[in-house]
Design a protein around this motif. Structure first.
Motif, PDB file in Angstrom:
ATOM      1  N   MET A  78      81.083 -25.457  23.437  1.00 32.69           N
ATOM      2  CA  MET A  78      80.959 -26.305  24.633  1.00 32.69           C
ATOM      3  C   MET A  78      80.606 -25.436  25.831  1.00 32.69           C
ATOM      4  O   MET A  78      81.156 -24.355  25.990  1.00 32.69           O
ATOM      5  CB  MET A  78      82.295 -27.037  24.844  1.00 32.69           C
ATOM      6  N   ASP A  79      79.628 -25.911  26.674  1.00 29.23           N
ATOM      7  CA  ASP A  79      79.128 -25.084  27.777  1.00 29.23           C
ATOM      8  C   ASP A  79      80.028 -25.171  28.997  1.00 29.23           C
ATOM      9  O   ASP A  79      79.640 -25.684  30.034  1.00 29.23           O
ATOM     10  CB  ASP A  79      77.717 -25.542  28.195  1.00 29.23           C
ATOM     11  N   LEU A  80      81.265 -24.630  28.858  1.00 27.15           N
ATOM     12  CA  LEU A  80      82.162 -24.693  30.011  1.00 27.15           C
ATOM     13  C   LEU A  80      81.820 -23.596  31.001  1.00 27.15           C
ATOM     14  O   LEU A  80      81.592 -22.455  30.623  1.00 27.15           O
ATOM     15  CB  LEU A  80      83.605 -24.491  29.542  1.00 27.15           C
ATOM     16  N   SER A  81      81.793 -23.956  32.293  1.00 24.54           N
ATOM     17  CA  SER A  81      81.606 -22.911  33.287  1.00 24.54           C
ATOM     18  C   SER A  81      82.937 -22.205  33.491  1.00 24.54           C
ATOM     19  O   SER A  81      84.009 -22.717  33.121  1.00 24.54           O
ATOM     20  CB  SER A  81      81.121 -23.518  34.591  1.00 24.54           C
ATOM     21  N   LEU A  82      82.874 -21.029  34.094  1.00 19.21           N
ATOM     22  CA  LEU A  82      84.096 -20.274  34.331  1.00 19.21           C
ATOM     23  C   LEU A  82      85.082 -21.091  35.162  1.00 19.21           C
ATOM     24  O   LEU A  82      86.279 -21.100  34.903  1.00 19.21           O
ATOM     25  CB  LEU A  82      83.757 -18.952  35.036  1.00 19.21           C
ATOM     26  N   ASN A  83      84.568 -21.810  36.164  1.00 23.68           N
ATOM     27  CA  ASN A  83      85.442 -22.599  37.032  1.00 23.68           C
ATOM     28  C   ASN A  83      86.165 -23.692  36.256  1.00 23.68           C
ATOM     29  O   ASN A  83      87.349 -23.943  36.485  1.00 23.68           O
ATOM     30  CB  ASN A  83      84.640 -23.222  38.171  1.00 23.68           C
ATOM     31  N   GLU A  84      85.433 -24.313  35.345  1.00 22.79           N
ATOM     32  CA  GLU A  84      86.090 -25.342  34.535  1.00 22.79           C
ATOM     33  C   GLU A  84      87.197 -24.722  33.688  1.00 22.79           C
ATOM     34  O   GLU A  84      88.283 -25.274  33.554  1.00 22.79           O
ATOM     35  CB  GLU A  84      85.067 -26.032  33.624  1.00 22.79           C
ATOM     36  N   LYS A  85      86.884 -23.549  33.140  1.00 23.64           N
ATOM     37  CA  LYS A  85      87.879 -22.878  32.302  1.00 23.64           C
ATOM     38  C   LYS A  85      89.127 -22.541  33.119  1.00 23.64           C
ATOM     39  O   LYS A  85      90.257 -22.748  32.663  1.00 23.64           O
ATOM     40  CB  LYS A  85      87.304 -21.584  31.718  1.00 23.64           C
ATOM     41  N   ARG A  86      88.912 -22.039  34.344  1.00 13.07           N
ATOM     42  CA  ARG A  86      90.068 -21.661  35.171  1.00 13.07           C
ATOM     43  C   ARG A  86      90.910 -22.880  35.505  1.00 13.07           C
ATOM     44  O   ARG A  86      92.135 -22.810  35.530  1.00 13.07           O
ATOM     45  CB  ARG A  86      89.580 -20.979  36.450  1.00 13.07           C
ATOM     46  N   LEU A  87      90.275 -23.999  35.711  1.00 16.94           N
ATOM     47  CA  LEU A  87      91.022 -25.227  35.990  1.00 16.94           C
ATOM     48  C   LEU A  87      91.890 -25.596  34.786  1.00 16.94           C
ATOM     49  O   LEU A  87      93.081 -25.892  34.922  1.00 16.94           O
ATOM     50  CB  LEU A  87      90.041 -26.370  36.301  1.00 16.94           C
ATOM     51  N   LEU A  88      91.295 -25.550  33.618  1.00 16.50           N
ATOM     52  CA  LEU A  88      92.047 -25.915  32.403  1.00 16.50           C
ATOM     53  C   LEU A  88      93.254 -24.998  32.233  1.00 16.50           C
ATOM     54  O   LEU A  88      94.359 -25.454  31.907  1.00 16.50           O
ATOM     55  CB  LEU A  88      91.132 -25.837  31.169  1.00 16.50           C
ATOM     56  N   VAL A  89      93.028 -23.706  32.473  1.00 12.27           N
ATOM     57  CA  VAL A  89      94.126 -22.749  32.317  1.00 12.27           C
ATOM     58  C   VAL A  89      95.252 -23.079  33.292  1.00 12.27           C
ATOM     59  O   VAL A  89      96.430 -23.057  32.929  1.00 12.27           O
ATOM     60  CB  VAL A  89      93.612 -21.305  32.523  1.00 12.27           C
ATOM     61  N   ALA A  90      94.863 -23.444  34.546  1.00 14.43           N
ATOM     62  CA  ALA A  90      95.867 -23.752  35.552  1.00 14.43           C
ATOM     63  C   ALA A  90      96.694 -24.979  35.172  1.00 14.43           C
ATOM     64  O   ALA A  90      97.841 -25.119  35.576  1.00 14.43           O
ATOM     65  CB  ALA A  90      95.198 -23.961  36.909  1.00 14.43           C
ATOM     66  N   LEU A  91      96.092 -25.860  34.398  1.00 16.16           N
ATOM     67  CA  LEU A  91      96.799 -27.087  34.028  1.00 16.16           C
ATOM     68  C   LEU A  91      97.694 -26.900  32.808  1.00 16.16           C
ATOM     69  O   LEU A  91      98.453 -27.807  32.461  1.00 16.16           O
ATOM     70  CB  LEU A  91      95.777 -28.197  33.733  1.00 16.16           C
ATOM     71  N   LYS A  92      97.593 -25.752  32.218  1.00 22.07           N
ATOM     72  CA  LYS A  92      98.267 -25.545  30.933  1.00 22.07           C
ATOM     73  C   LYS A  92      99.773 -25.806  31.056  1.00 22.07           C
ATOM     74  O   LYS A  92     100.415 -25.314  31.978  1.00 22.07           O
ATOM     75  CB  LYS A  92      98.032 -24.108  30.466  1.00 22.07           C
ATOM     76  N   GLY A  93     100.306 -26.639  30.177  1.00 23.44           N
ATOM     77  CA  GLY A  93     101.730 -26.896  30.128  1.00 23.44           C
ATOM     78  C   GLY A  93     102.250 -27.796  31.231  1.00 23.44           C
ATOM     79  O   GLY A  93     103.453 -27.930  31.419  1.00 23.44           O
ATOM     80  N   ARG A  94     101.373 -28.384  32.030  1.00 23.36           N
ATOM     81  CA  ARG A  94     101.858 -29.210  33.129  1.00 23.36           C
ATOM     82  C   ARG A  94     101.450 -30.652  32.924  1.00 23.36           C
ATOM     83  O   ARG A  94     100.502 -30.976  32.225  1.00 23.36           O
ATOM     84  CB  ARG A  94     101.264 -28.700  34.444  1.00 23.36           C
ATOM     85  N   LYS A  95     102.216 -31.526  33.615  1.00 23.01           N
ATOM     86  CA  LYS A  95     101.797 -32.920  33.663  1.00 23.01           C
ATOM     87  C   LYS A  95     100.688 -33.005  34.711  1.00 23.01           C
ATOM     88  O   LYS A  95     100.315 -31.998  35.313  1.00 23.01           O
ATOM     89  CB  LYS A  95     102.997 -33.783  34.090  1.00 23.01           C
TER      90      LYS A  95
END
Lengths: 486, 551
Positions: free
Chosen positions: A1-18
């Protein structure tokens, strides 16, 4: 999947949270809320995150409300606190809040008014509106009451929350490459080979590009080039000549009688200029008047030099053929011309004062009428009109004459030009001893059929948008002849 | 071309066949079917076949073409005993007269319509708008021979057709609708042509109007024809065609003596033609008898003259037969154009592009390479566009058209650039940048010059762009060149230059002057250039007489 770095950082920030508010995540990522929301939407588009939109109403004090809050309460509270027991109305009216407060005190049942005296009743408990003045609860009735009085004003705010979907969570579990992406591949990266280890930013390949328009040849010119190629391939020599011609070449040399209607001012553009007659004009005169020794009757009457010397804008390209034959009377000759011709016509969808004509001639020992039909069929077939039929025709300078017609789907049989064998009256004055097969073609008519145009003017008006939208040379397939769109 | 209305019933009756056969074969006889209506068909015939301008004439030809009745029709003509005299004073006015007497007419409404249509078509095709020939048809029983065709004083009066009071001929020219239409044909003559009978009653004021006296109606049984004009052959052709058409209706023909010579002479002309020459021209096998049969279907008289020749009698009404090849075309039509097998001859030649076209194609390559789109504006323009809007002085080299049809098209362009700016003007709503070019002819004096011009319109267009592209173009053209200052007022001073090669300017370029931009309604700068291709030393193409081998 062509995720940009910014998208990836967002996903990481959401990890484990509601679901988290976008504002909060933006702070953590060090990005603006707008940018963060865009990343969130991109992730949502891929099914990795879910964005929810919440609309909230918040109440703030109006200017009036602010003065009440500063003074410690609503006018009626301030007023009630300003006296004990009872007070004459006259005295109470001196209080700055009297004008608004007295009415509200009465309405809330805090006082009674009798004989010019105001007297407290009950103990006046603190109401929800007073609570709302210090701490407005958007859902409480107090805030609504104060908003109705113009003490508070509602403000809607939209808040976005973003949270991971199941797909987002599983992607995070599989791990993400969080190195900085490279946009432009530089010379250094290529030469040093470091590009191999760099994460190159991936483009979204389906976003519409910036539209550019290549330089190109006009679609009509493309068709004329196609016709030129066909004739060159068939071994024809190309002719080119002046637009301004004497009536001699334009009409007389083609045995057009001097009183022919086409020669009149209504049909032909004359210029206030004359050209001396060329050598050979006396033989043309002889032909017109008496038939010039080939057992023709000629037209009779007197042939007028002055009429022949007048200059015109050429009304056809056929004169180039006879000029060429006059210079080359010996066989074989195969020649053609595509050139602009002029007729005195008012402009409308099917008539223009200038347009293109194609002209072809074949002169050789033993060529005949069937060969003329053969050339016509060959040429039209190559031009994309495989069905050709022939009817008798009339042209002043050919005998026999023929009108070729081509079949066009949706239109039926269409006449595109004329053809014939040059009359002896035309060829004999120049010492031409063999038959000359000749045909002319309305190039613009072919172009309209091939380009699907209904209005001849569109060819010359040069609408840049139309030229930009018409496919390039070589992609106008020969079978594109079609009925113009309604 | 004349369009003839053919009534189905009348035509079917005259030919003796059904309308489907007629409609399917008419085009192969040499006509264009213009419109199919319920009771009639409108058909266009060639202007050289006025004998087909009437239903009777078409029927006569179709009967032959379909094989119902072939060969030459004989027109029995007997003397009427009447005579006509021509006033020598008409010699410089309208010298020639033709005439005939037609008897035993039974003109039903169809026939009258057909006759009127024929008269009108003859006026156009043979008469050239009545100047060369004008036709009059008269009720013979209202007048008394002998007749006189004379040059009469302009104040002679009579009652013209459609009027109930006498008018002088001068009044007719100003007050009668036909007089107004055709006044230009006689206005300058001191005396006017007039036809009168022995009692000095007026039949006609040719070529303007007949007298009311001899009006033709359904009751008319006997007709006097007159044709007057300036060309003897055309005057006689008109009489013959009218006589032939009226004979088809069953009428009988009589001659009248014009200054002692009987008219009309309806005898056929005779031509003896070679079978071999015809067969070779058409590319088909022919025998003398086969060819004669084909010609008979075209209503010629034809018989073999030995095995190599055919003796052809050309009907009197066939004014289009000038030469043997005209007869061969009729052989081809009778044979059937749809029966010819097209063939390609083994003529070996090598094709050559014309140098000018080759260079034009190369220039198209250069400009499209530079990102320009080709446009094809008109070559007709006006001095207002070419010079005034361009801030350029009007040129001596421009040849004005004598009778322009609109004020936008009064001259042939001498430059292409103004036409390109006009094209930008009509494309103002289109996305920028706009880069367009045109390659084509301009006319200087009497001769073509091939030019190539280009314009670039966008907010950053400037001299450097025009310079870079002109430089690129000159290099691609293989020119050895220098740049020098230009004084062309269409460009901004200090932002304009010329390309000079071989000691002569071959191009002008620069930034278009803001006054010029405003004149064309443009709001962004334009970088522009125009090359003279045929004048350039690199070019080997020449205008004028076509360069025969293209080299």
């Amino acid at each position: 999947m062509d995720l940009s770095l910014n998208e990836k950082r967002l996903l990481v920030a959401l990890k484990g949270r509601k679901a988290v508010s976008v504002a909060e995540i933006a702070k953590e990522l060090g990005a603006t809320e707008e940018a963060t929301l865009q990343y969130a939407h991109l992730c949502s588009g891929r099914g990795l995150a879910e964005v929810t939109r919440e609309v909230r109403t918040r109440y703030t004090l109006t200017a009036e409300g602010k003065t009440y809050a500063a003074a410690g309460g609503l006018p009626e509270r301030q007023l009630r606190d300003s006296f004990t027991g009872s007070i004459p109305v006259k005295d109470l009216q001196r209080h700055p809040m009297a004008r608004i407060g007295i009415g509200w005190m009465k309405k809330k049942g805090w006082v009674s008014l009798e004989g010019g005296t105001v007297e407290k009743t009950g103990n006046a408990p603190r109401g929800p509106d007073e609570e709302a003045l210090t701490a407005p609860d958007p859902s409480g009735e107090g805030a609504a009451m104060l908003a109705a009085r113009g003490v508070l004003e509602p403000q809607e705010t939209v808040m976005y929350r973003v949270g991971l979907t199941a797909a987002g969570k599983s992607l995070l579990e599989s791990g993400l490459d969080l190195r900085e992406e490279v946009g432009t591949l530089t010379r250094e990266m290529i030469v040093s080979g470091v590009w191999k280890d760099l994460p190159l930013r991936r483009y979204r390949v389906d976003t519409p590009p910036r539209r550019v328009y290549p330089g190109k040849v006009h679609p009509y010119q493309v068709l004329m080039e196609e016709m030129r190629m066909i004739l060159l391939e068939m071994g024809f020599t190309e002719l080119y000549g002046d637009i301004v011609q004497s009536a001699f070449w334009n009409f007389d040399a083609l045995f057009q009688p001097q009183d022919h209607p086409a020669r009149e001012m209504q049909d032909t553009f004359y210029l206030g200029h004359t050209e001396p007659l060329p050598p050979g004009a006396d033989r043309v005169r002889e032909m017109h008047e008496k038939g010039g020794g080939i057992d023709s009757t000629g037209w009779g009457g007197t042939w007028n030099n002055g009429k022949a010397e007048q200059c015109v804008l050429r009304t056809h390209t056929t004169l180039l053929s006879i000029q060429h034959l006059a210079l080359h009377p010996d066989p074989p000759v195969k020649a053609f011309a595509i050139g602009r011709v002029y007729r005195r016509e008012a402009i409308d969808p099917t008539h223009l004062p200038e347009f293109e004509q194609l002209e072809g001639i074949v002169m050789d020992r033993g060529v005949n009428f069937r060969h003329l039909l053969g050339y016509l069929r060959e040429f039209y077939t190559r031009m994309g009109f495989p069905e050709v039929r022939f009817r008798p025709g009339y042209f002043p300078y050919t005998e026999p004459s023929v009108e070729p017609e081509v079949y066009v789907e949706g239109l039926g049989w269409v006449e595109l030009g004329g053809a014939g064998i040059f009359r002896k009256e035309v060829t004999a004055p120049w010492g031409i001893e063999h038959p000359v097969l000749a045909w002319g073609l309305g190039v613009s008519r072919v172009a309209m059929l091939r380009l699907g145009l209904r209005d001849l003017r569109e060819l010359y008006r040069s609408d840049i948008g139309w030229i930009r939208d018409t496919p390039s040379a070589g992609f106008l397939a020969p079978d594109r002849a079609r009925k113009p769109q309604e | 071309m004349p369009v003839i209305s053919l009534n189905y019933d009348y035509l079917e009756r005259l030919v003796g066949t059904d309308r489907e056969t007629l409609l399917s074969r008419l085009p192969m006889l040499g006509s264009d079917i213009e419109r199919l209506e319920k009771d009639h068909v409108d058909v266009e015939f060639f202007p050289v076949r006025p004998d087909l301008f009437s239903t009777e004439g078409v029927a006569h030809a179709m009967r032959g073409f379909l094989g119902i009745e072939t060969g030459l029709r004989d027109y029995p003509v007997r003397p009427s005993g009447m005579s006509f005299s021509v006033d020598p004073a008409l010699g410089s006015i309208r010298p020639f007269l033709g005439s005939a007497v037609i008897r035993n007419l039974h003109l039903d409404p169809d026939a009258i319509l057909s006759l009127m249509g024929l008269q009108e078509a003859l006026h156009w095709a043979v008469g050239r708008g009545r100047g060369k020939v004008a036709i009059g048809v008269h009720d013979l029983d209202r007048v008394t021979p002998p007749f006189r065709y004379l040059a009469a004083p302009r104040d002679r009066s009579f009652v013209p057709l459609d009027f109930d009071r006498p008018m002088t001929m001068e009044q007719i020219l100003t007050d009668h609708p036909k007089g107004v239409d055709y006044a230009h044909l006689v206005r300058d003559f001191p005396r006017f042509p007039l036809i009168v009978d022995s009692r000095d009653q007026v039949l006609s004021f040719p070529p303007i109007i007949n007298g009311e006296l001899t009006r033709v109606t359904e009751r008319t049984r006997n007709i006097l024809l007159d044709t007057t004009g300036t060309d003897l052959r055309a005057v006689m052709t008109a009489v013959k065609i009218l006589c032939a058409a009226l004979a088809e209706t069953g009428a009988t023909l009589e001659t009248i003596l014009i200054d002692g010579t009987p008219c009309p002479d309806l005898s056929p002309a005779v031509r003896v033609v070679q079978v071999k020459e015809c067969a070779e021209l058409l590319g088909i096998e022919l025998t003398a008898s086969g060819m004669a049969t084909l010609l008979q279907r075209m209503r010629f008289g034809a018989g073999t003259d030995g095995k190599d020749r055919v003796r052809v009698q050309v009907p009197c009404y066939r004014a289009d037969i000038l030469h043997d090849w005209d007869i061969f075309e009729d052989v081809a039509i009778a044979y059937g154009y749809d029966r010819f097998e097209p063939a390609l001859p083994p003529v070996f030649t090598i094709g050559h592009e014309h140098r000018v076209m080759k260079e034009s194609a190369a220039l198209r390559g250069i400009f499209t390479g530079l990102g320009y789109q080709e446009v094809m504006p008109f070559t007709l323009s006006s001095e207002a566009i070419l010079f005034d809007r361009m801030r350029r002085p009007r040129s001596e080299e421009v040849l004005p058209v004598l009778h322009p049809i609109s004020e936008d098209h009064t001259v042939v362009r001498t430059e292409i650039l103004p036409l390109l700016l006009e094209t930008l003007e009509v494309n103002r709503h289109r996305e920028l940048p706009q880069r367009i070019f045109a390659v084509g002819d301009v006319v200087k004096g009497c001769h073509n010059e091939r030019h190539a011009a280009a314009v670039s319109l966008h907010p950053a267009a400037d001299y450097s762009e025009a310079y870079a592209h002109s430089d690129a173009c000159a290099r691609e053209m293989g020119l050895s060149f220098t740049m020098e200052d230009s004084s062309d007022p269409a460009f901004l001073e200090g932002r304009r230059a010329r390309v000079v090669a071989g000691g002569r300017p071959v191009a002008t370029f620069g930034e278009i002057h803001p006054d010029v931009l405003t004149a064309f309604g443009l709001e962004h700068p334009v970088a522009a250039l125009e090359f003279v291709v045929t004048g350039a030393p690199g070019s080997r193409g020449r205008p004028g007489i076509p360069s025969p081998d293209g080299r």
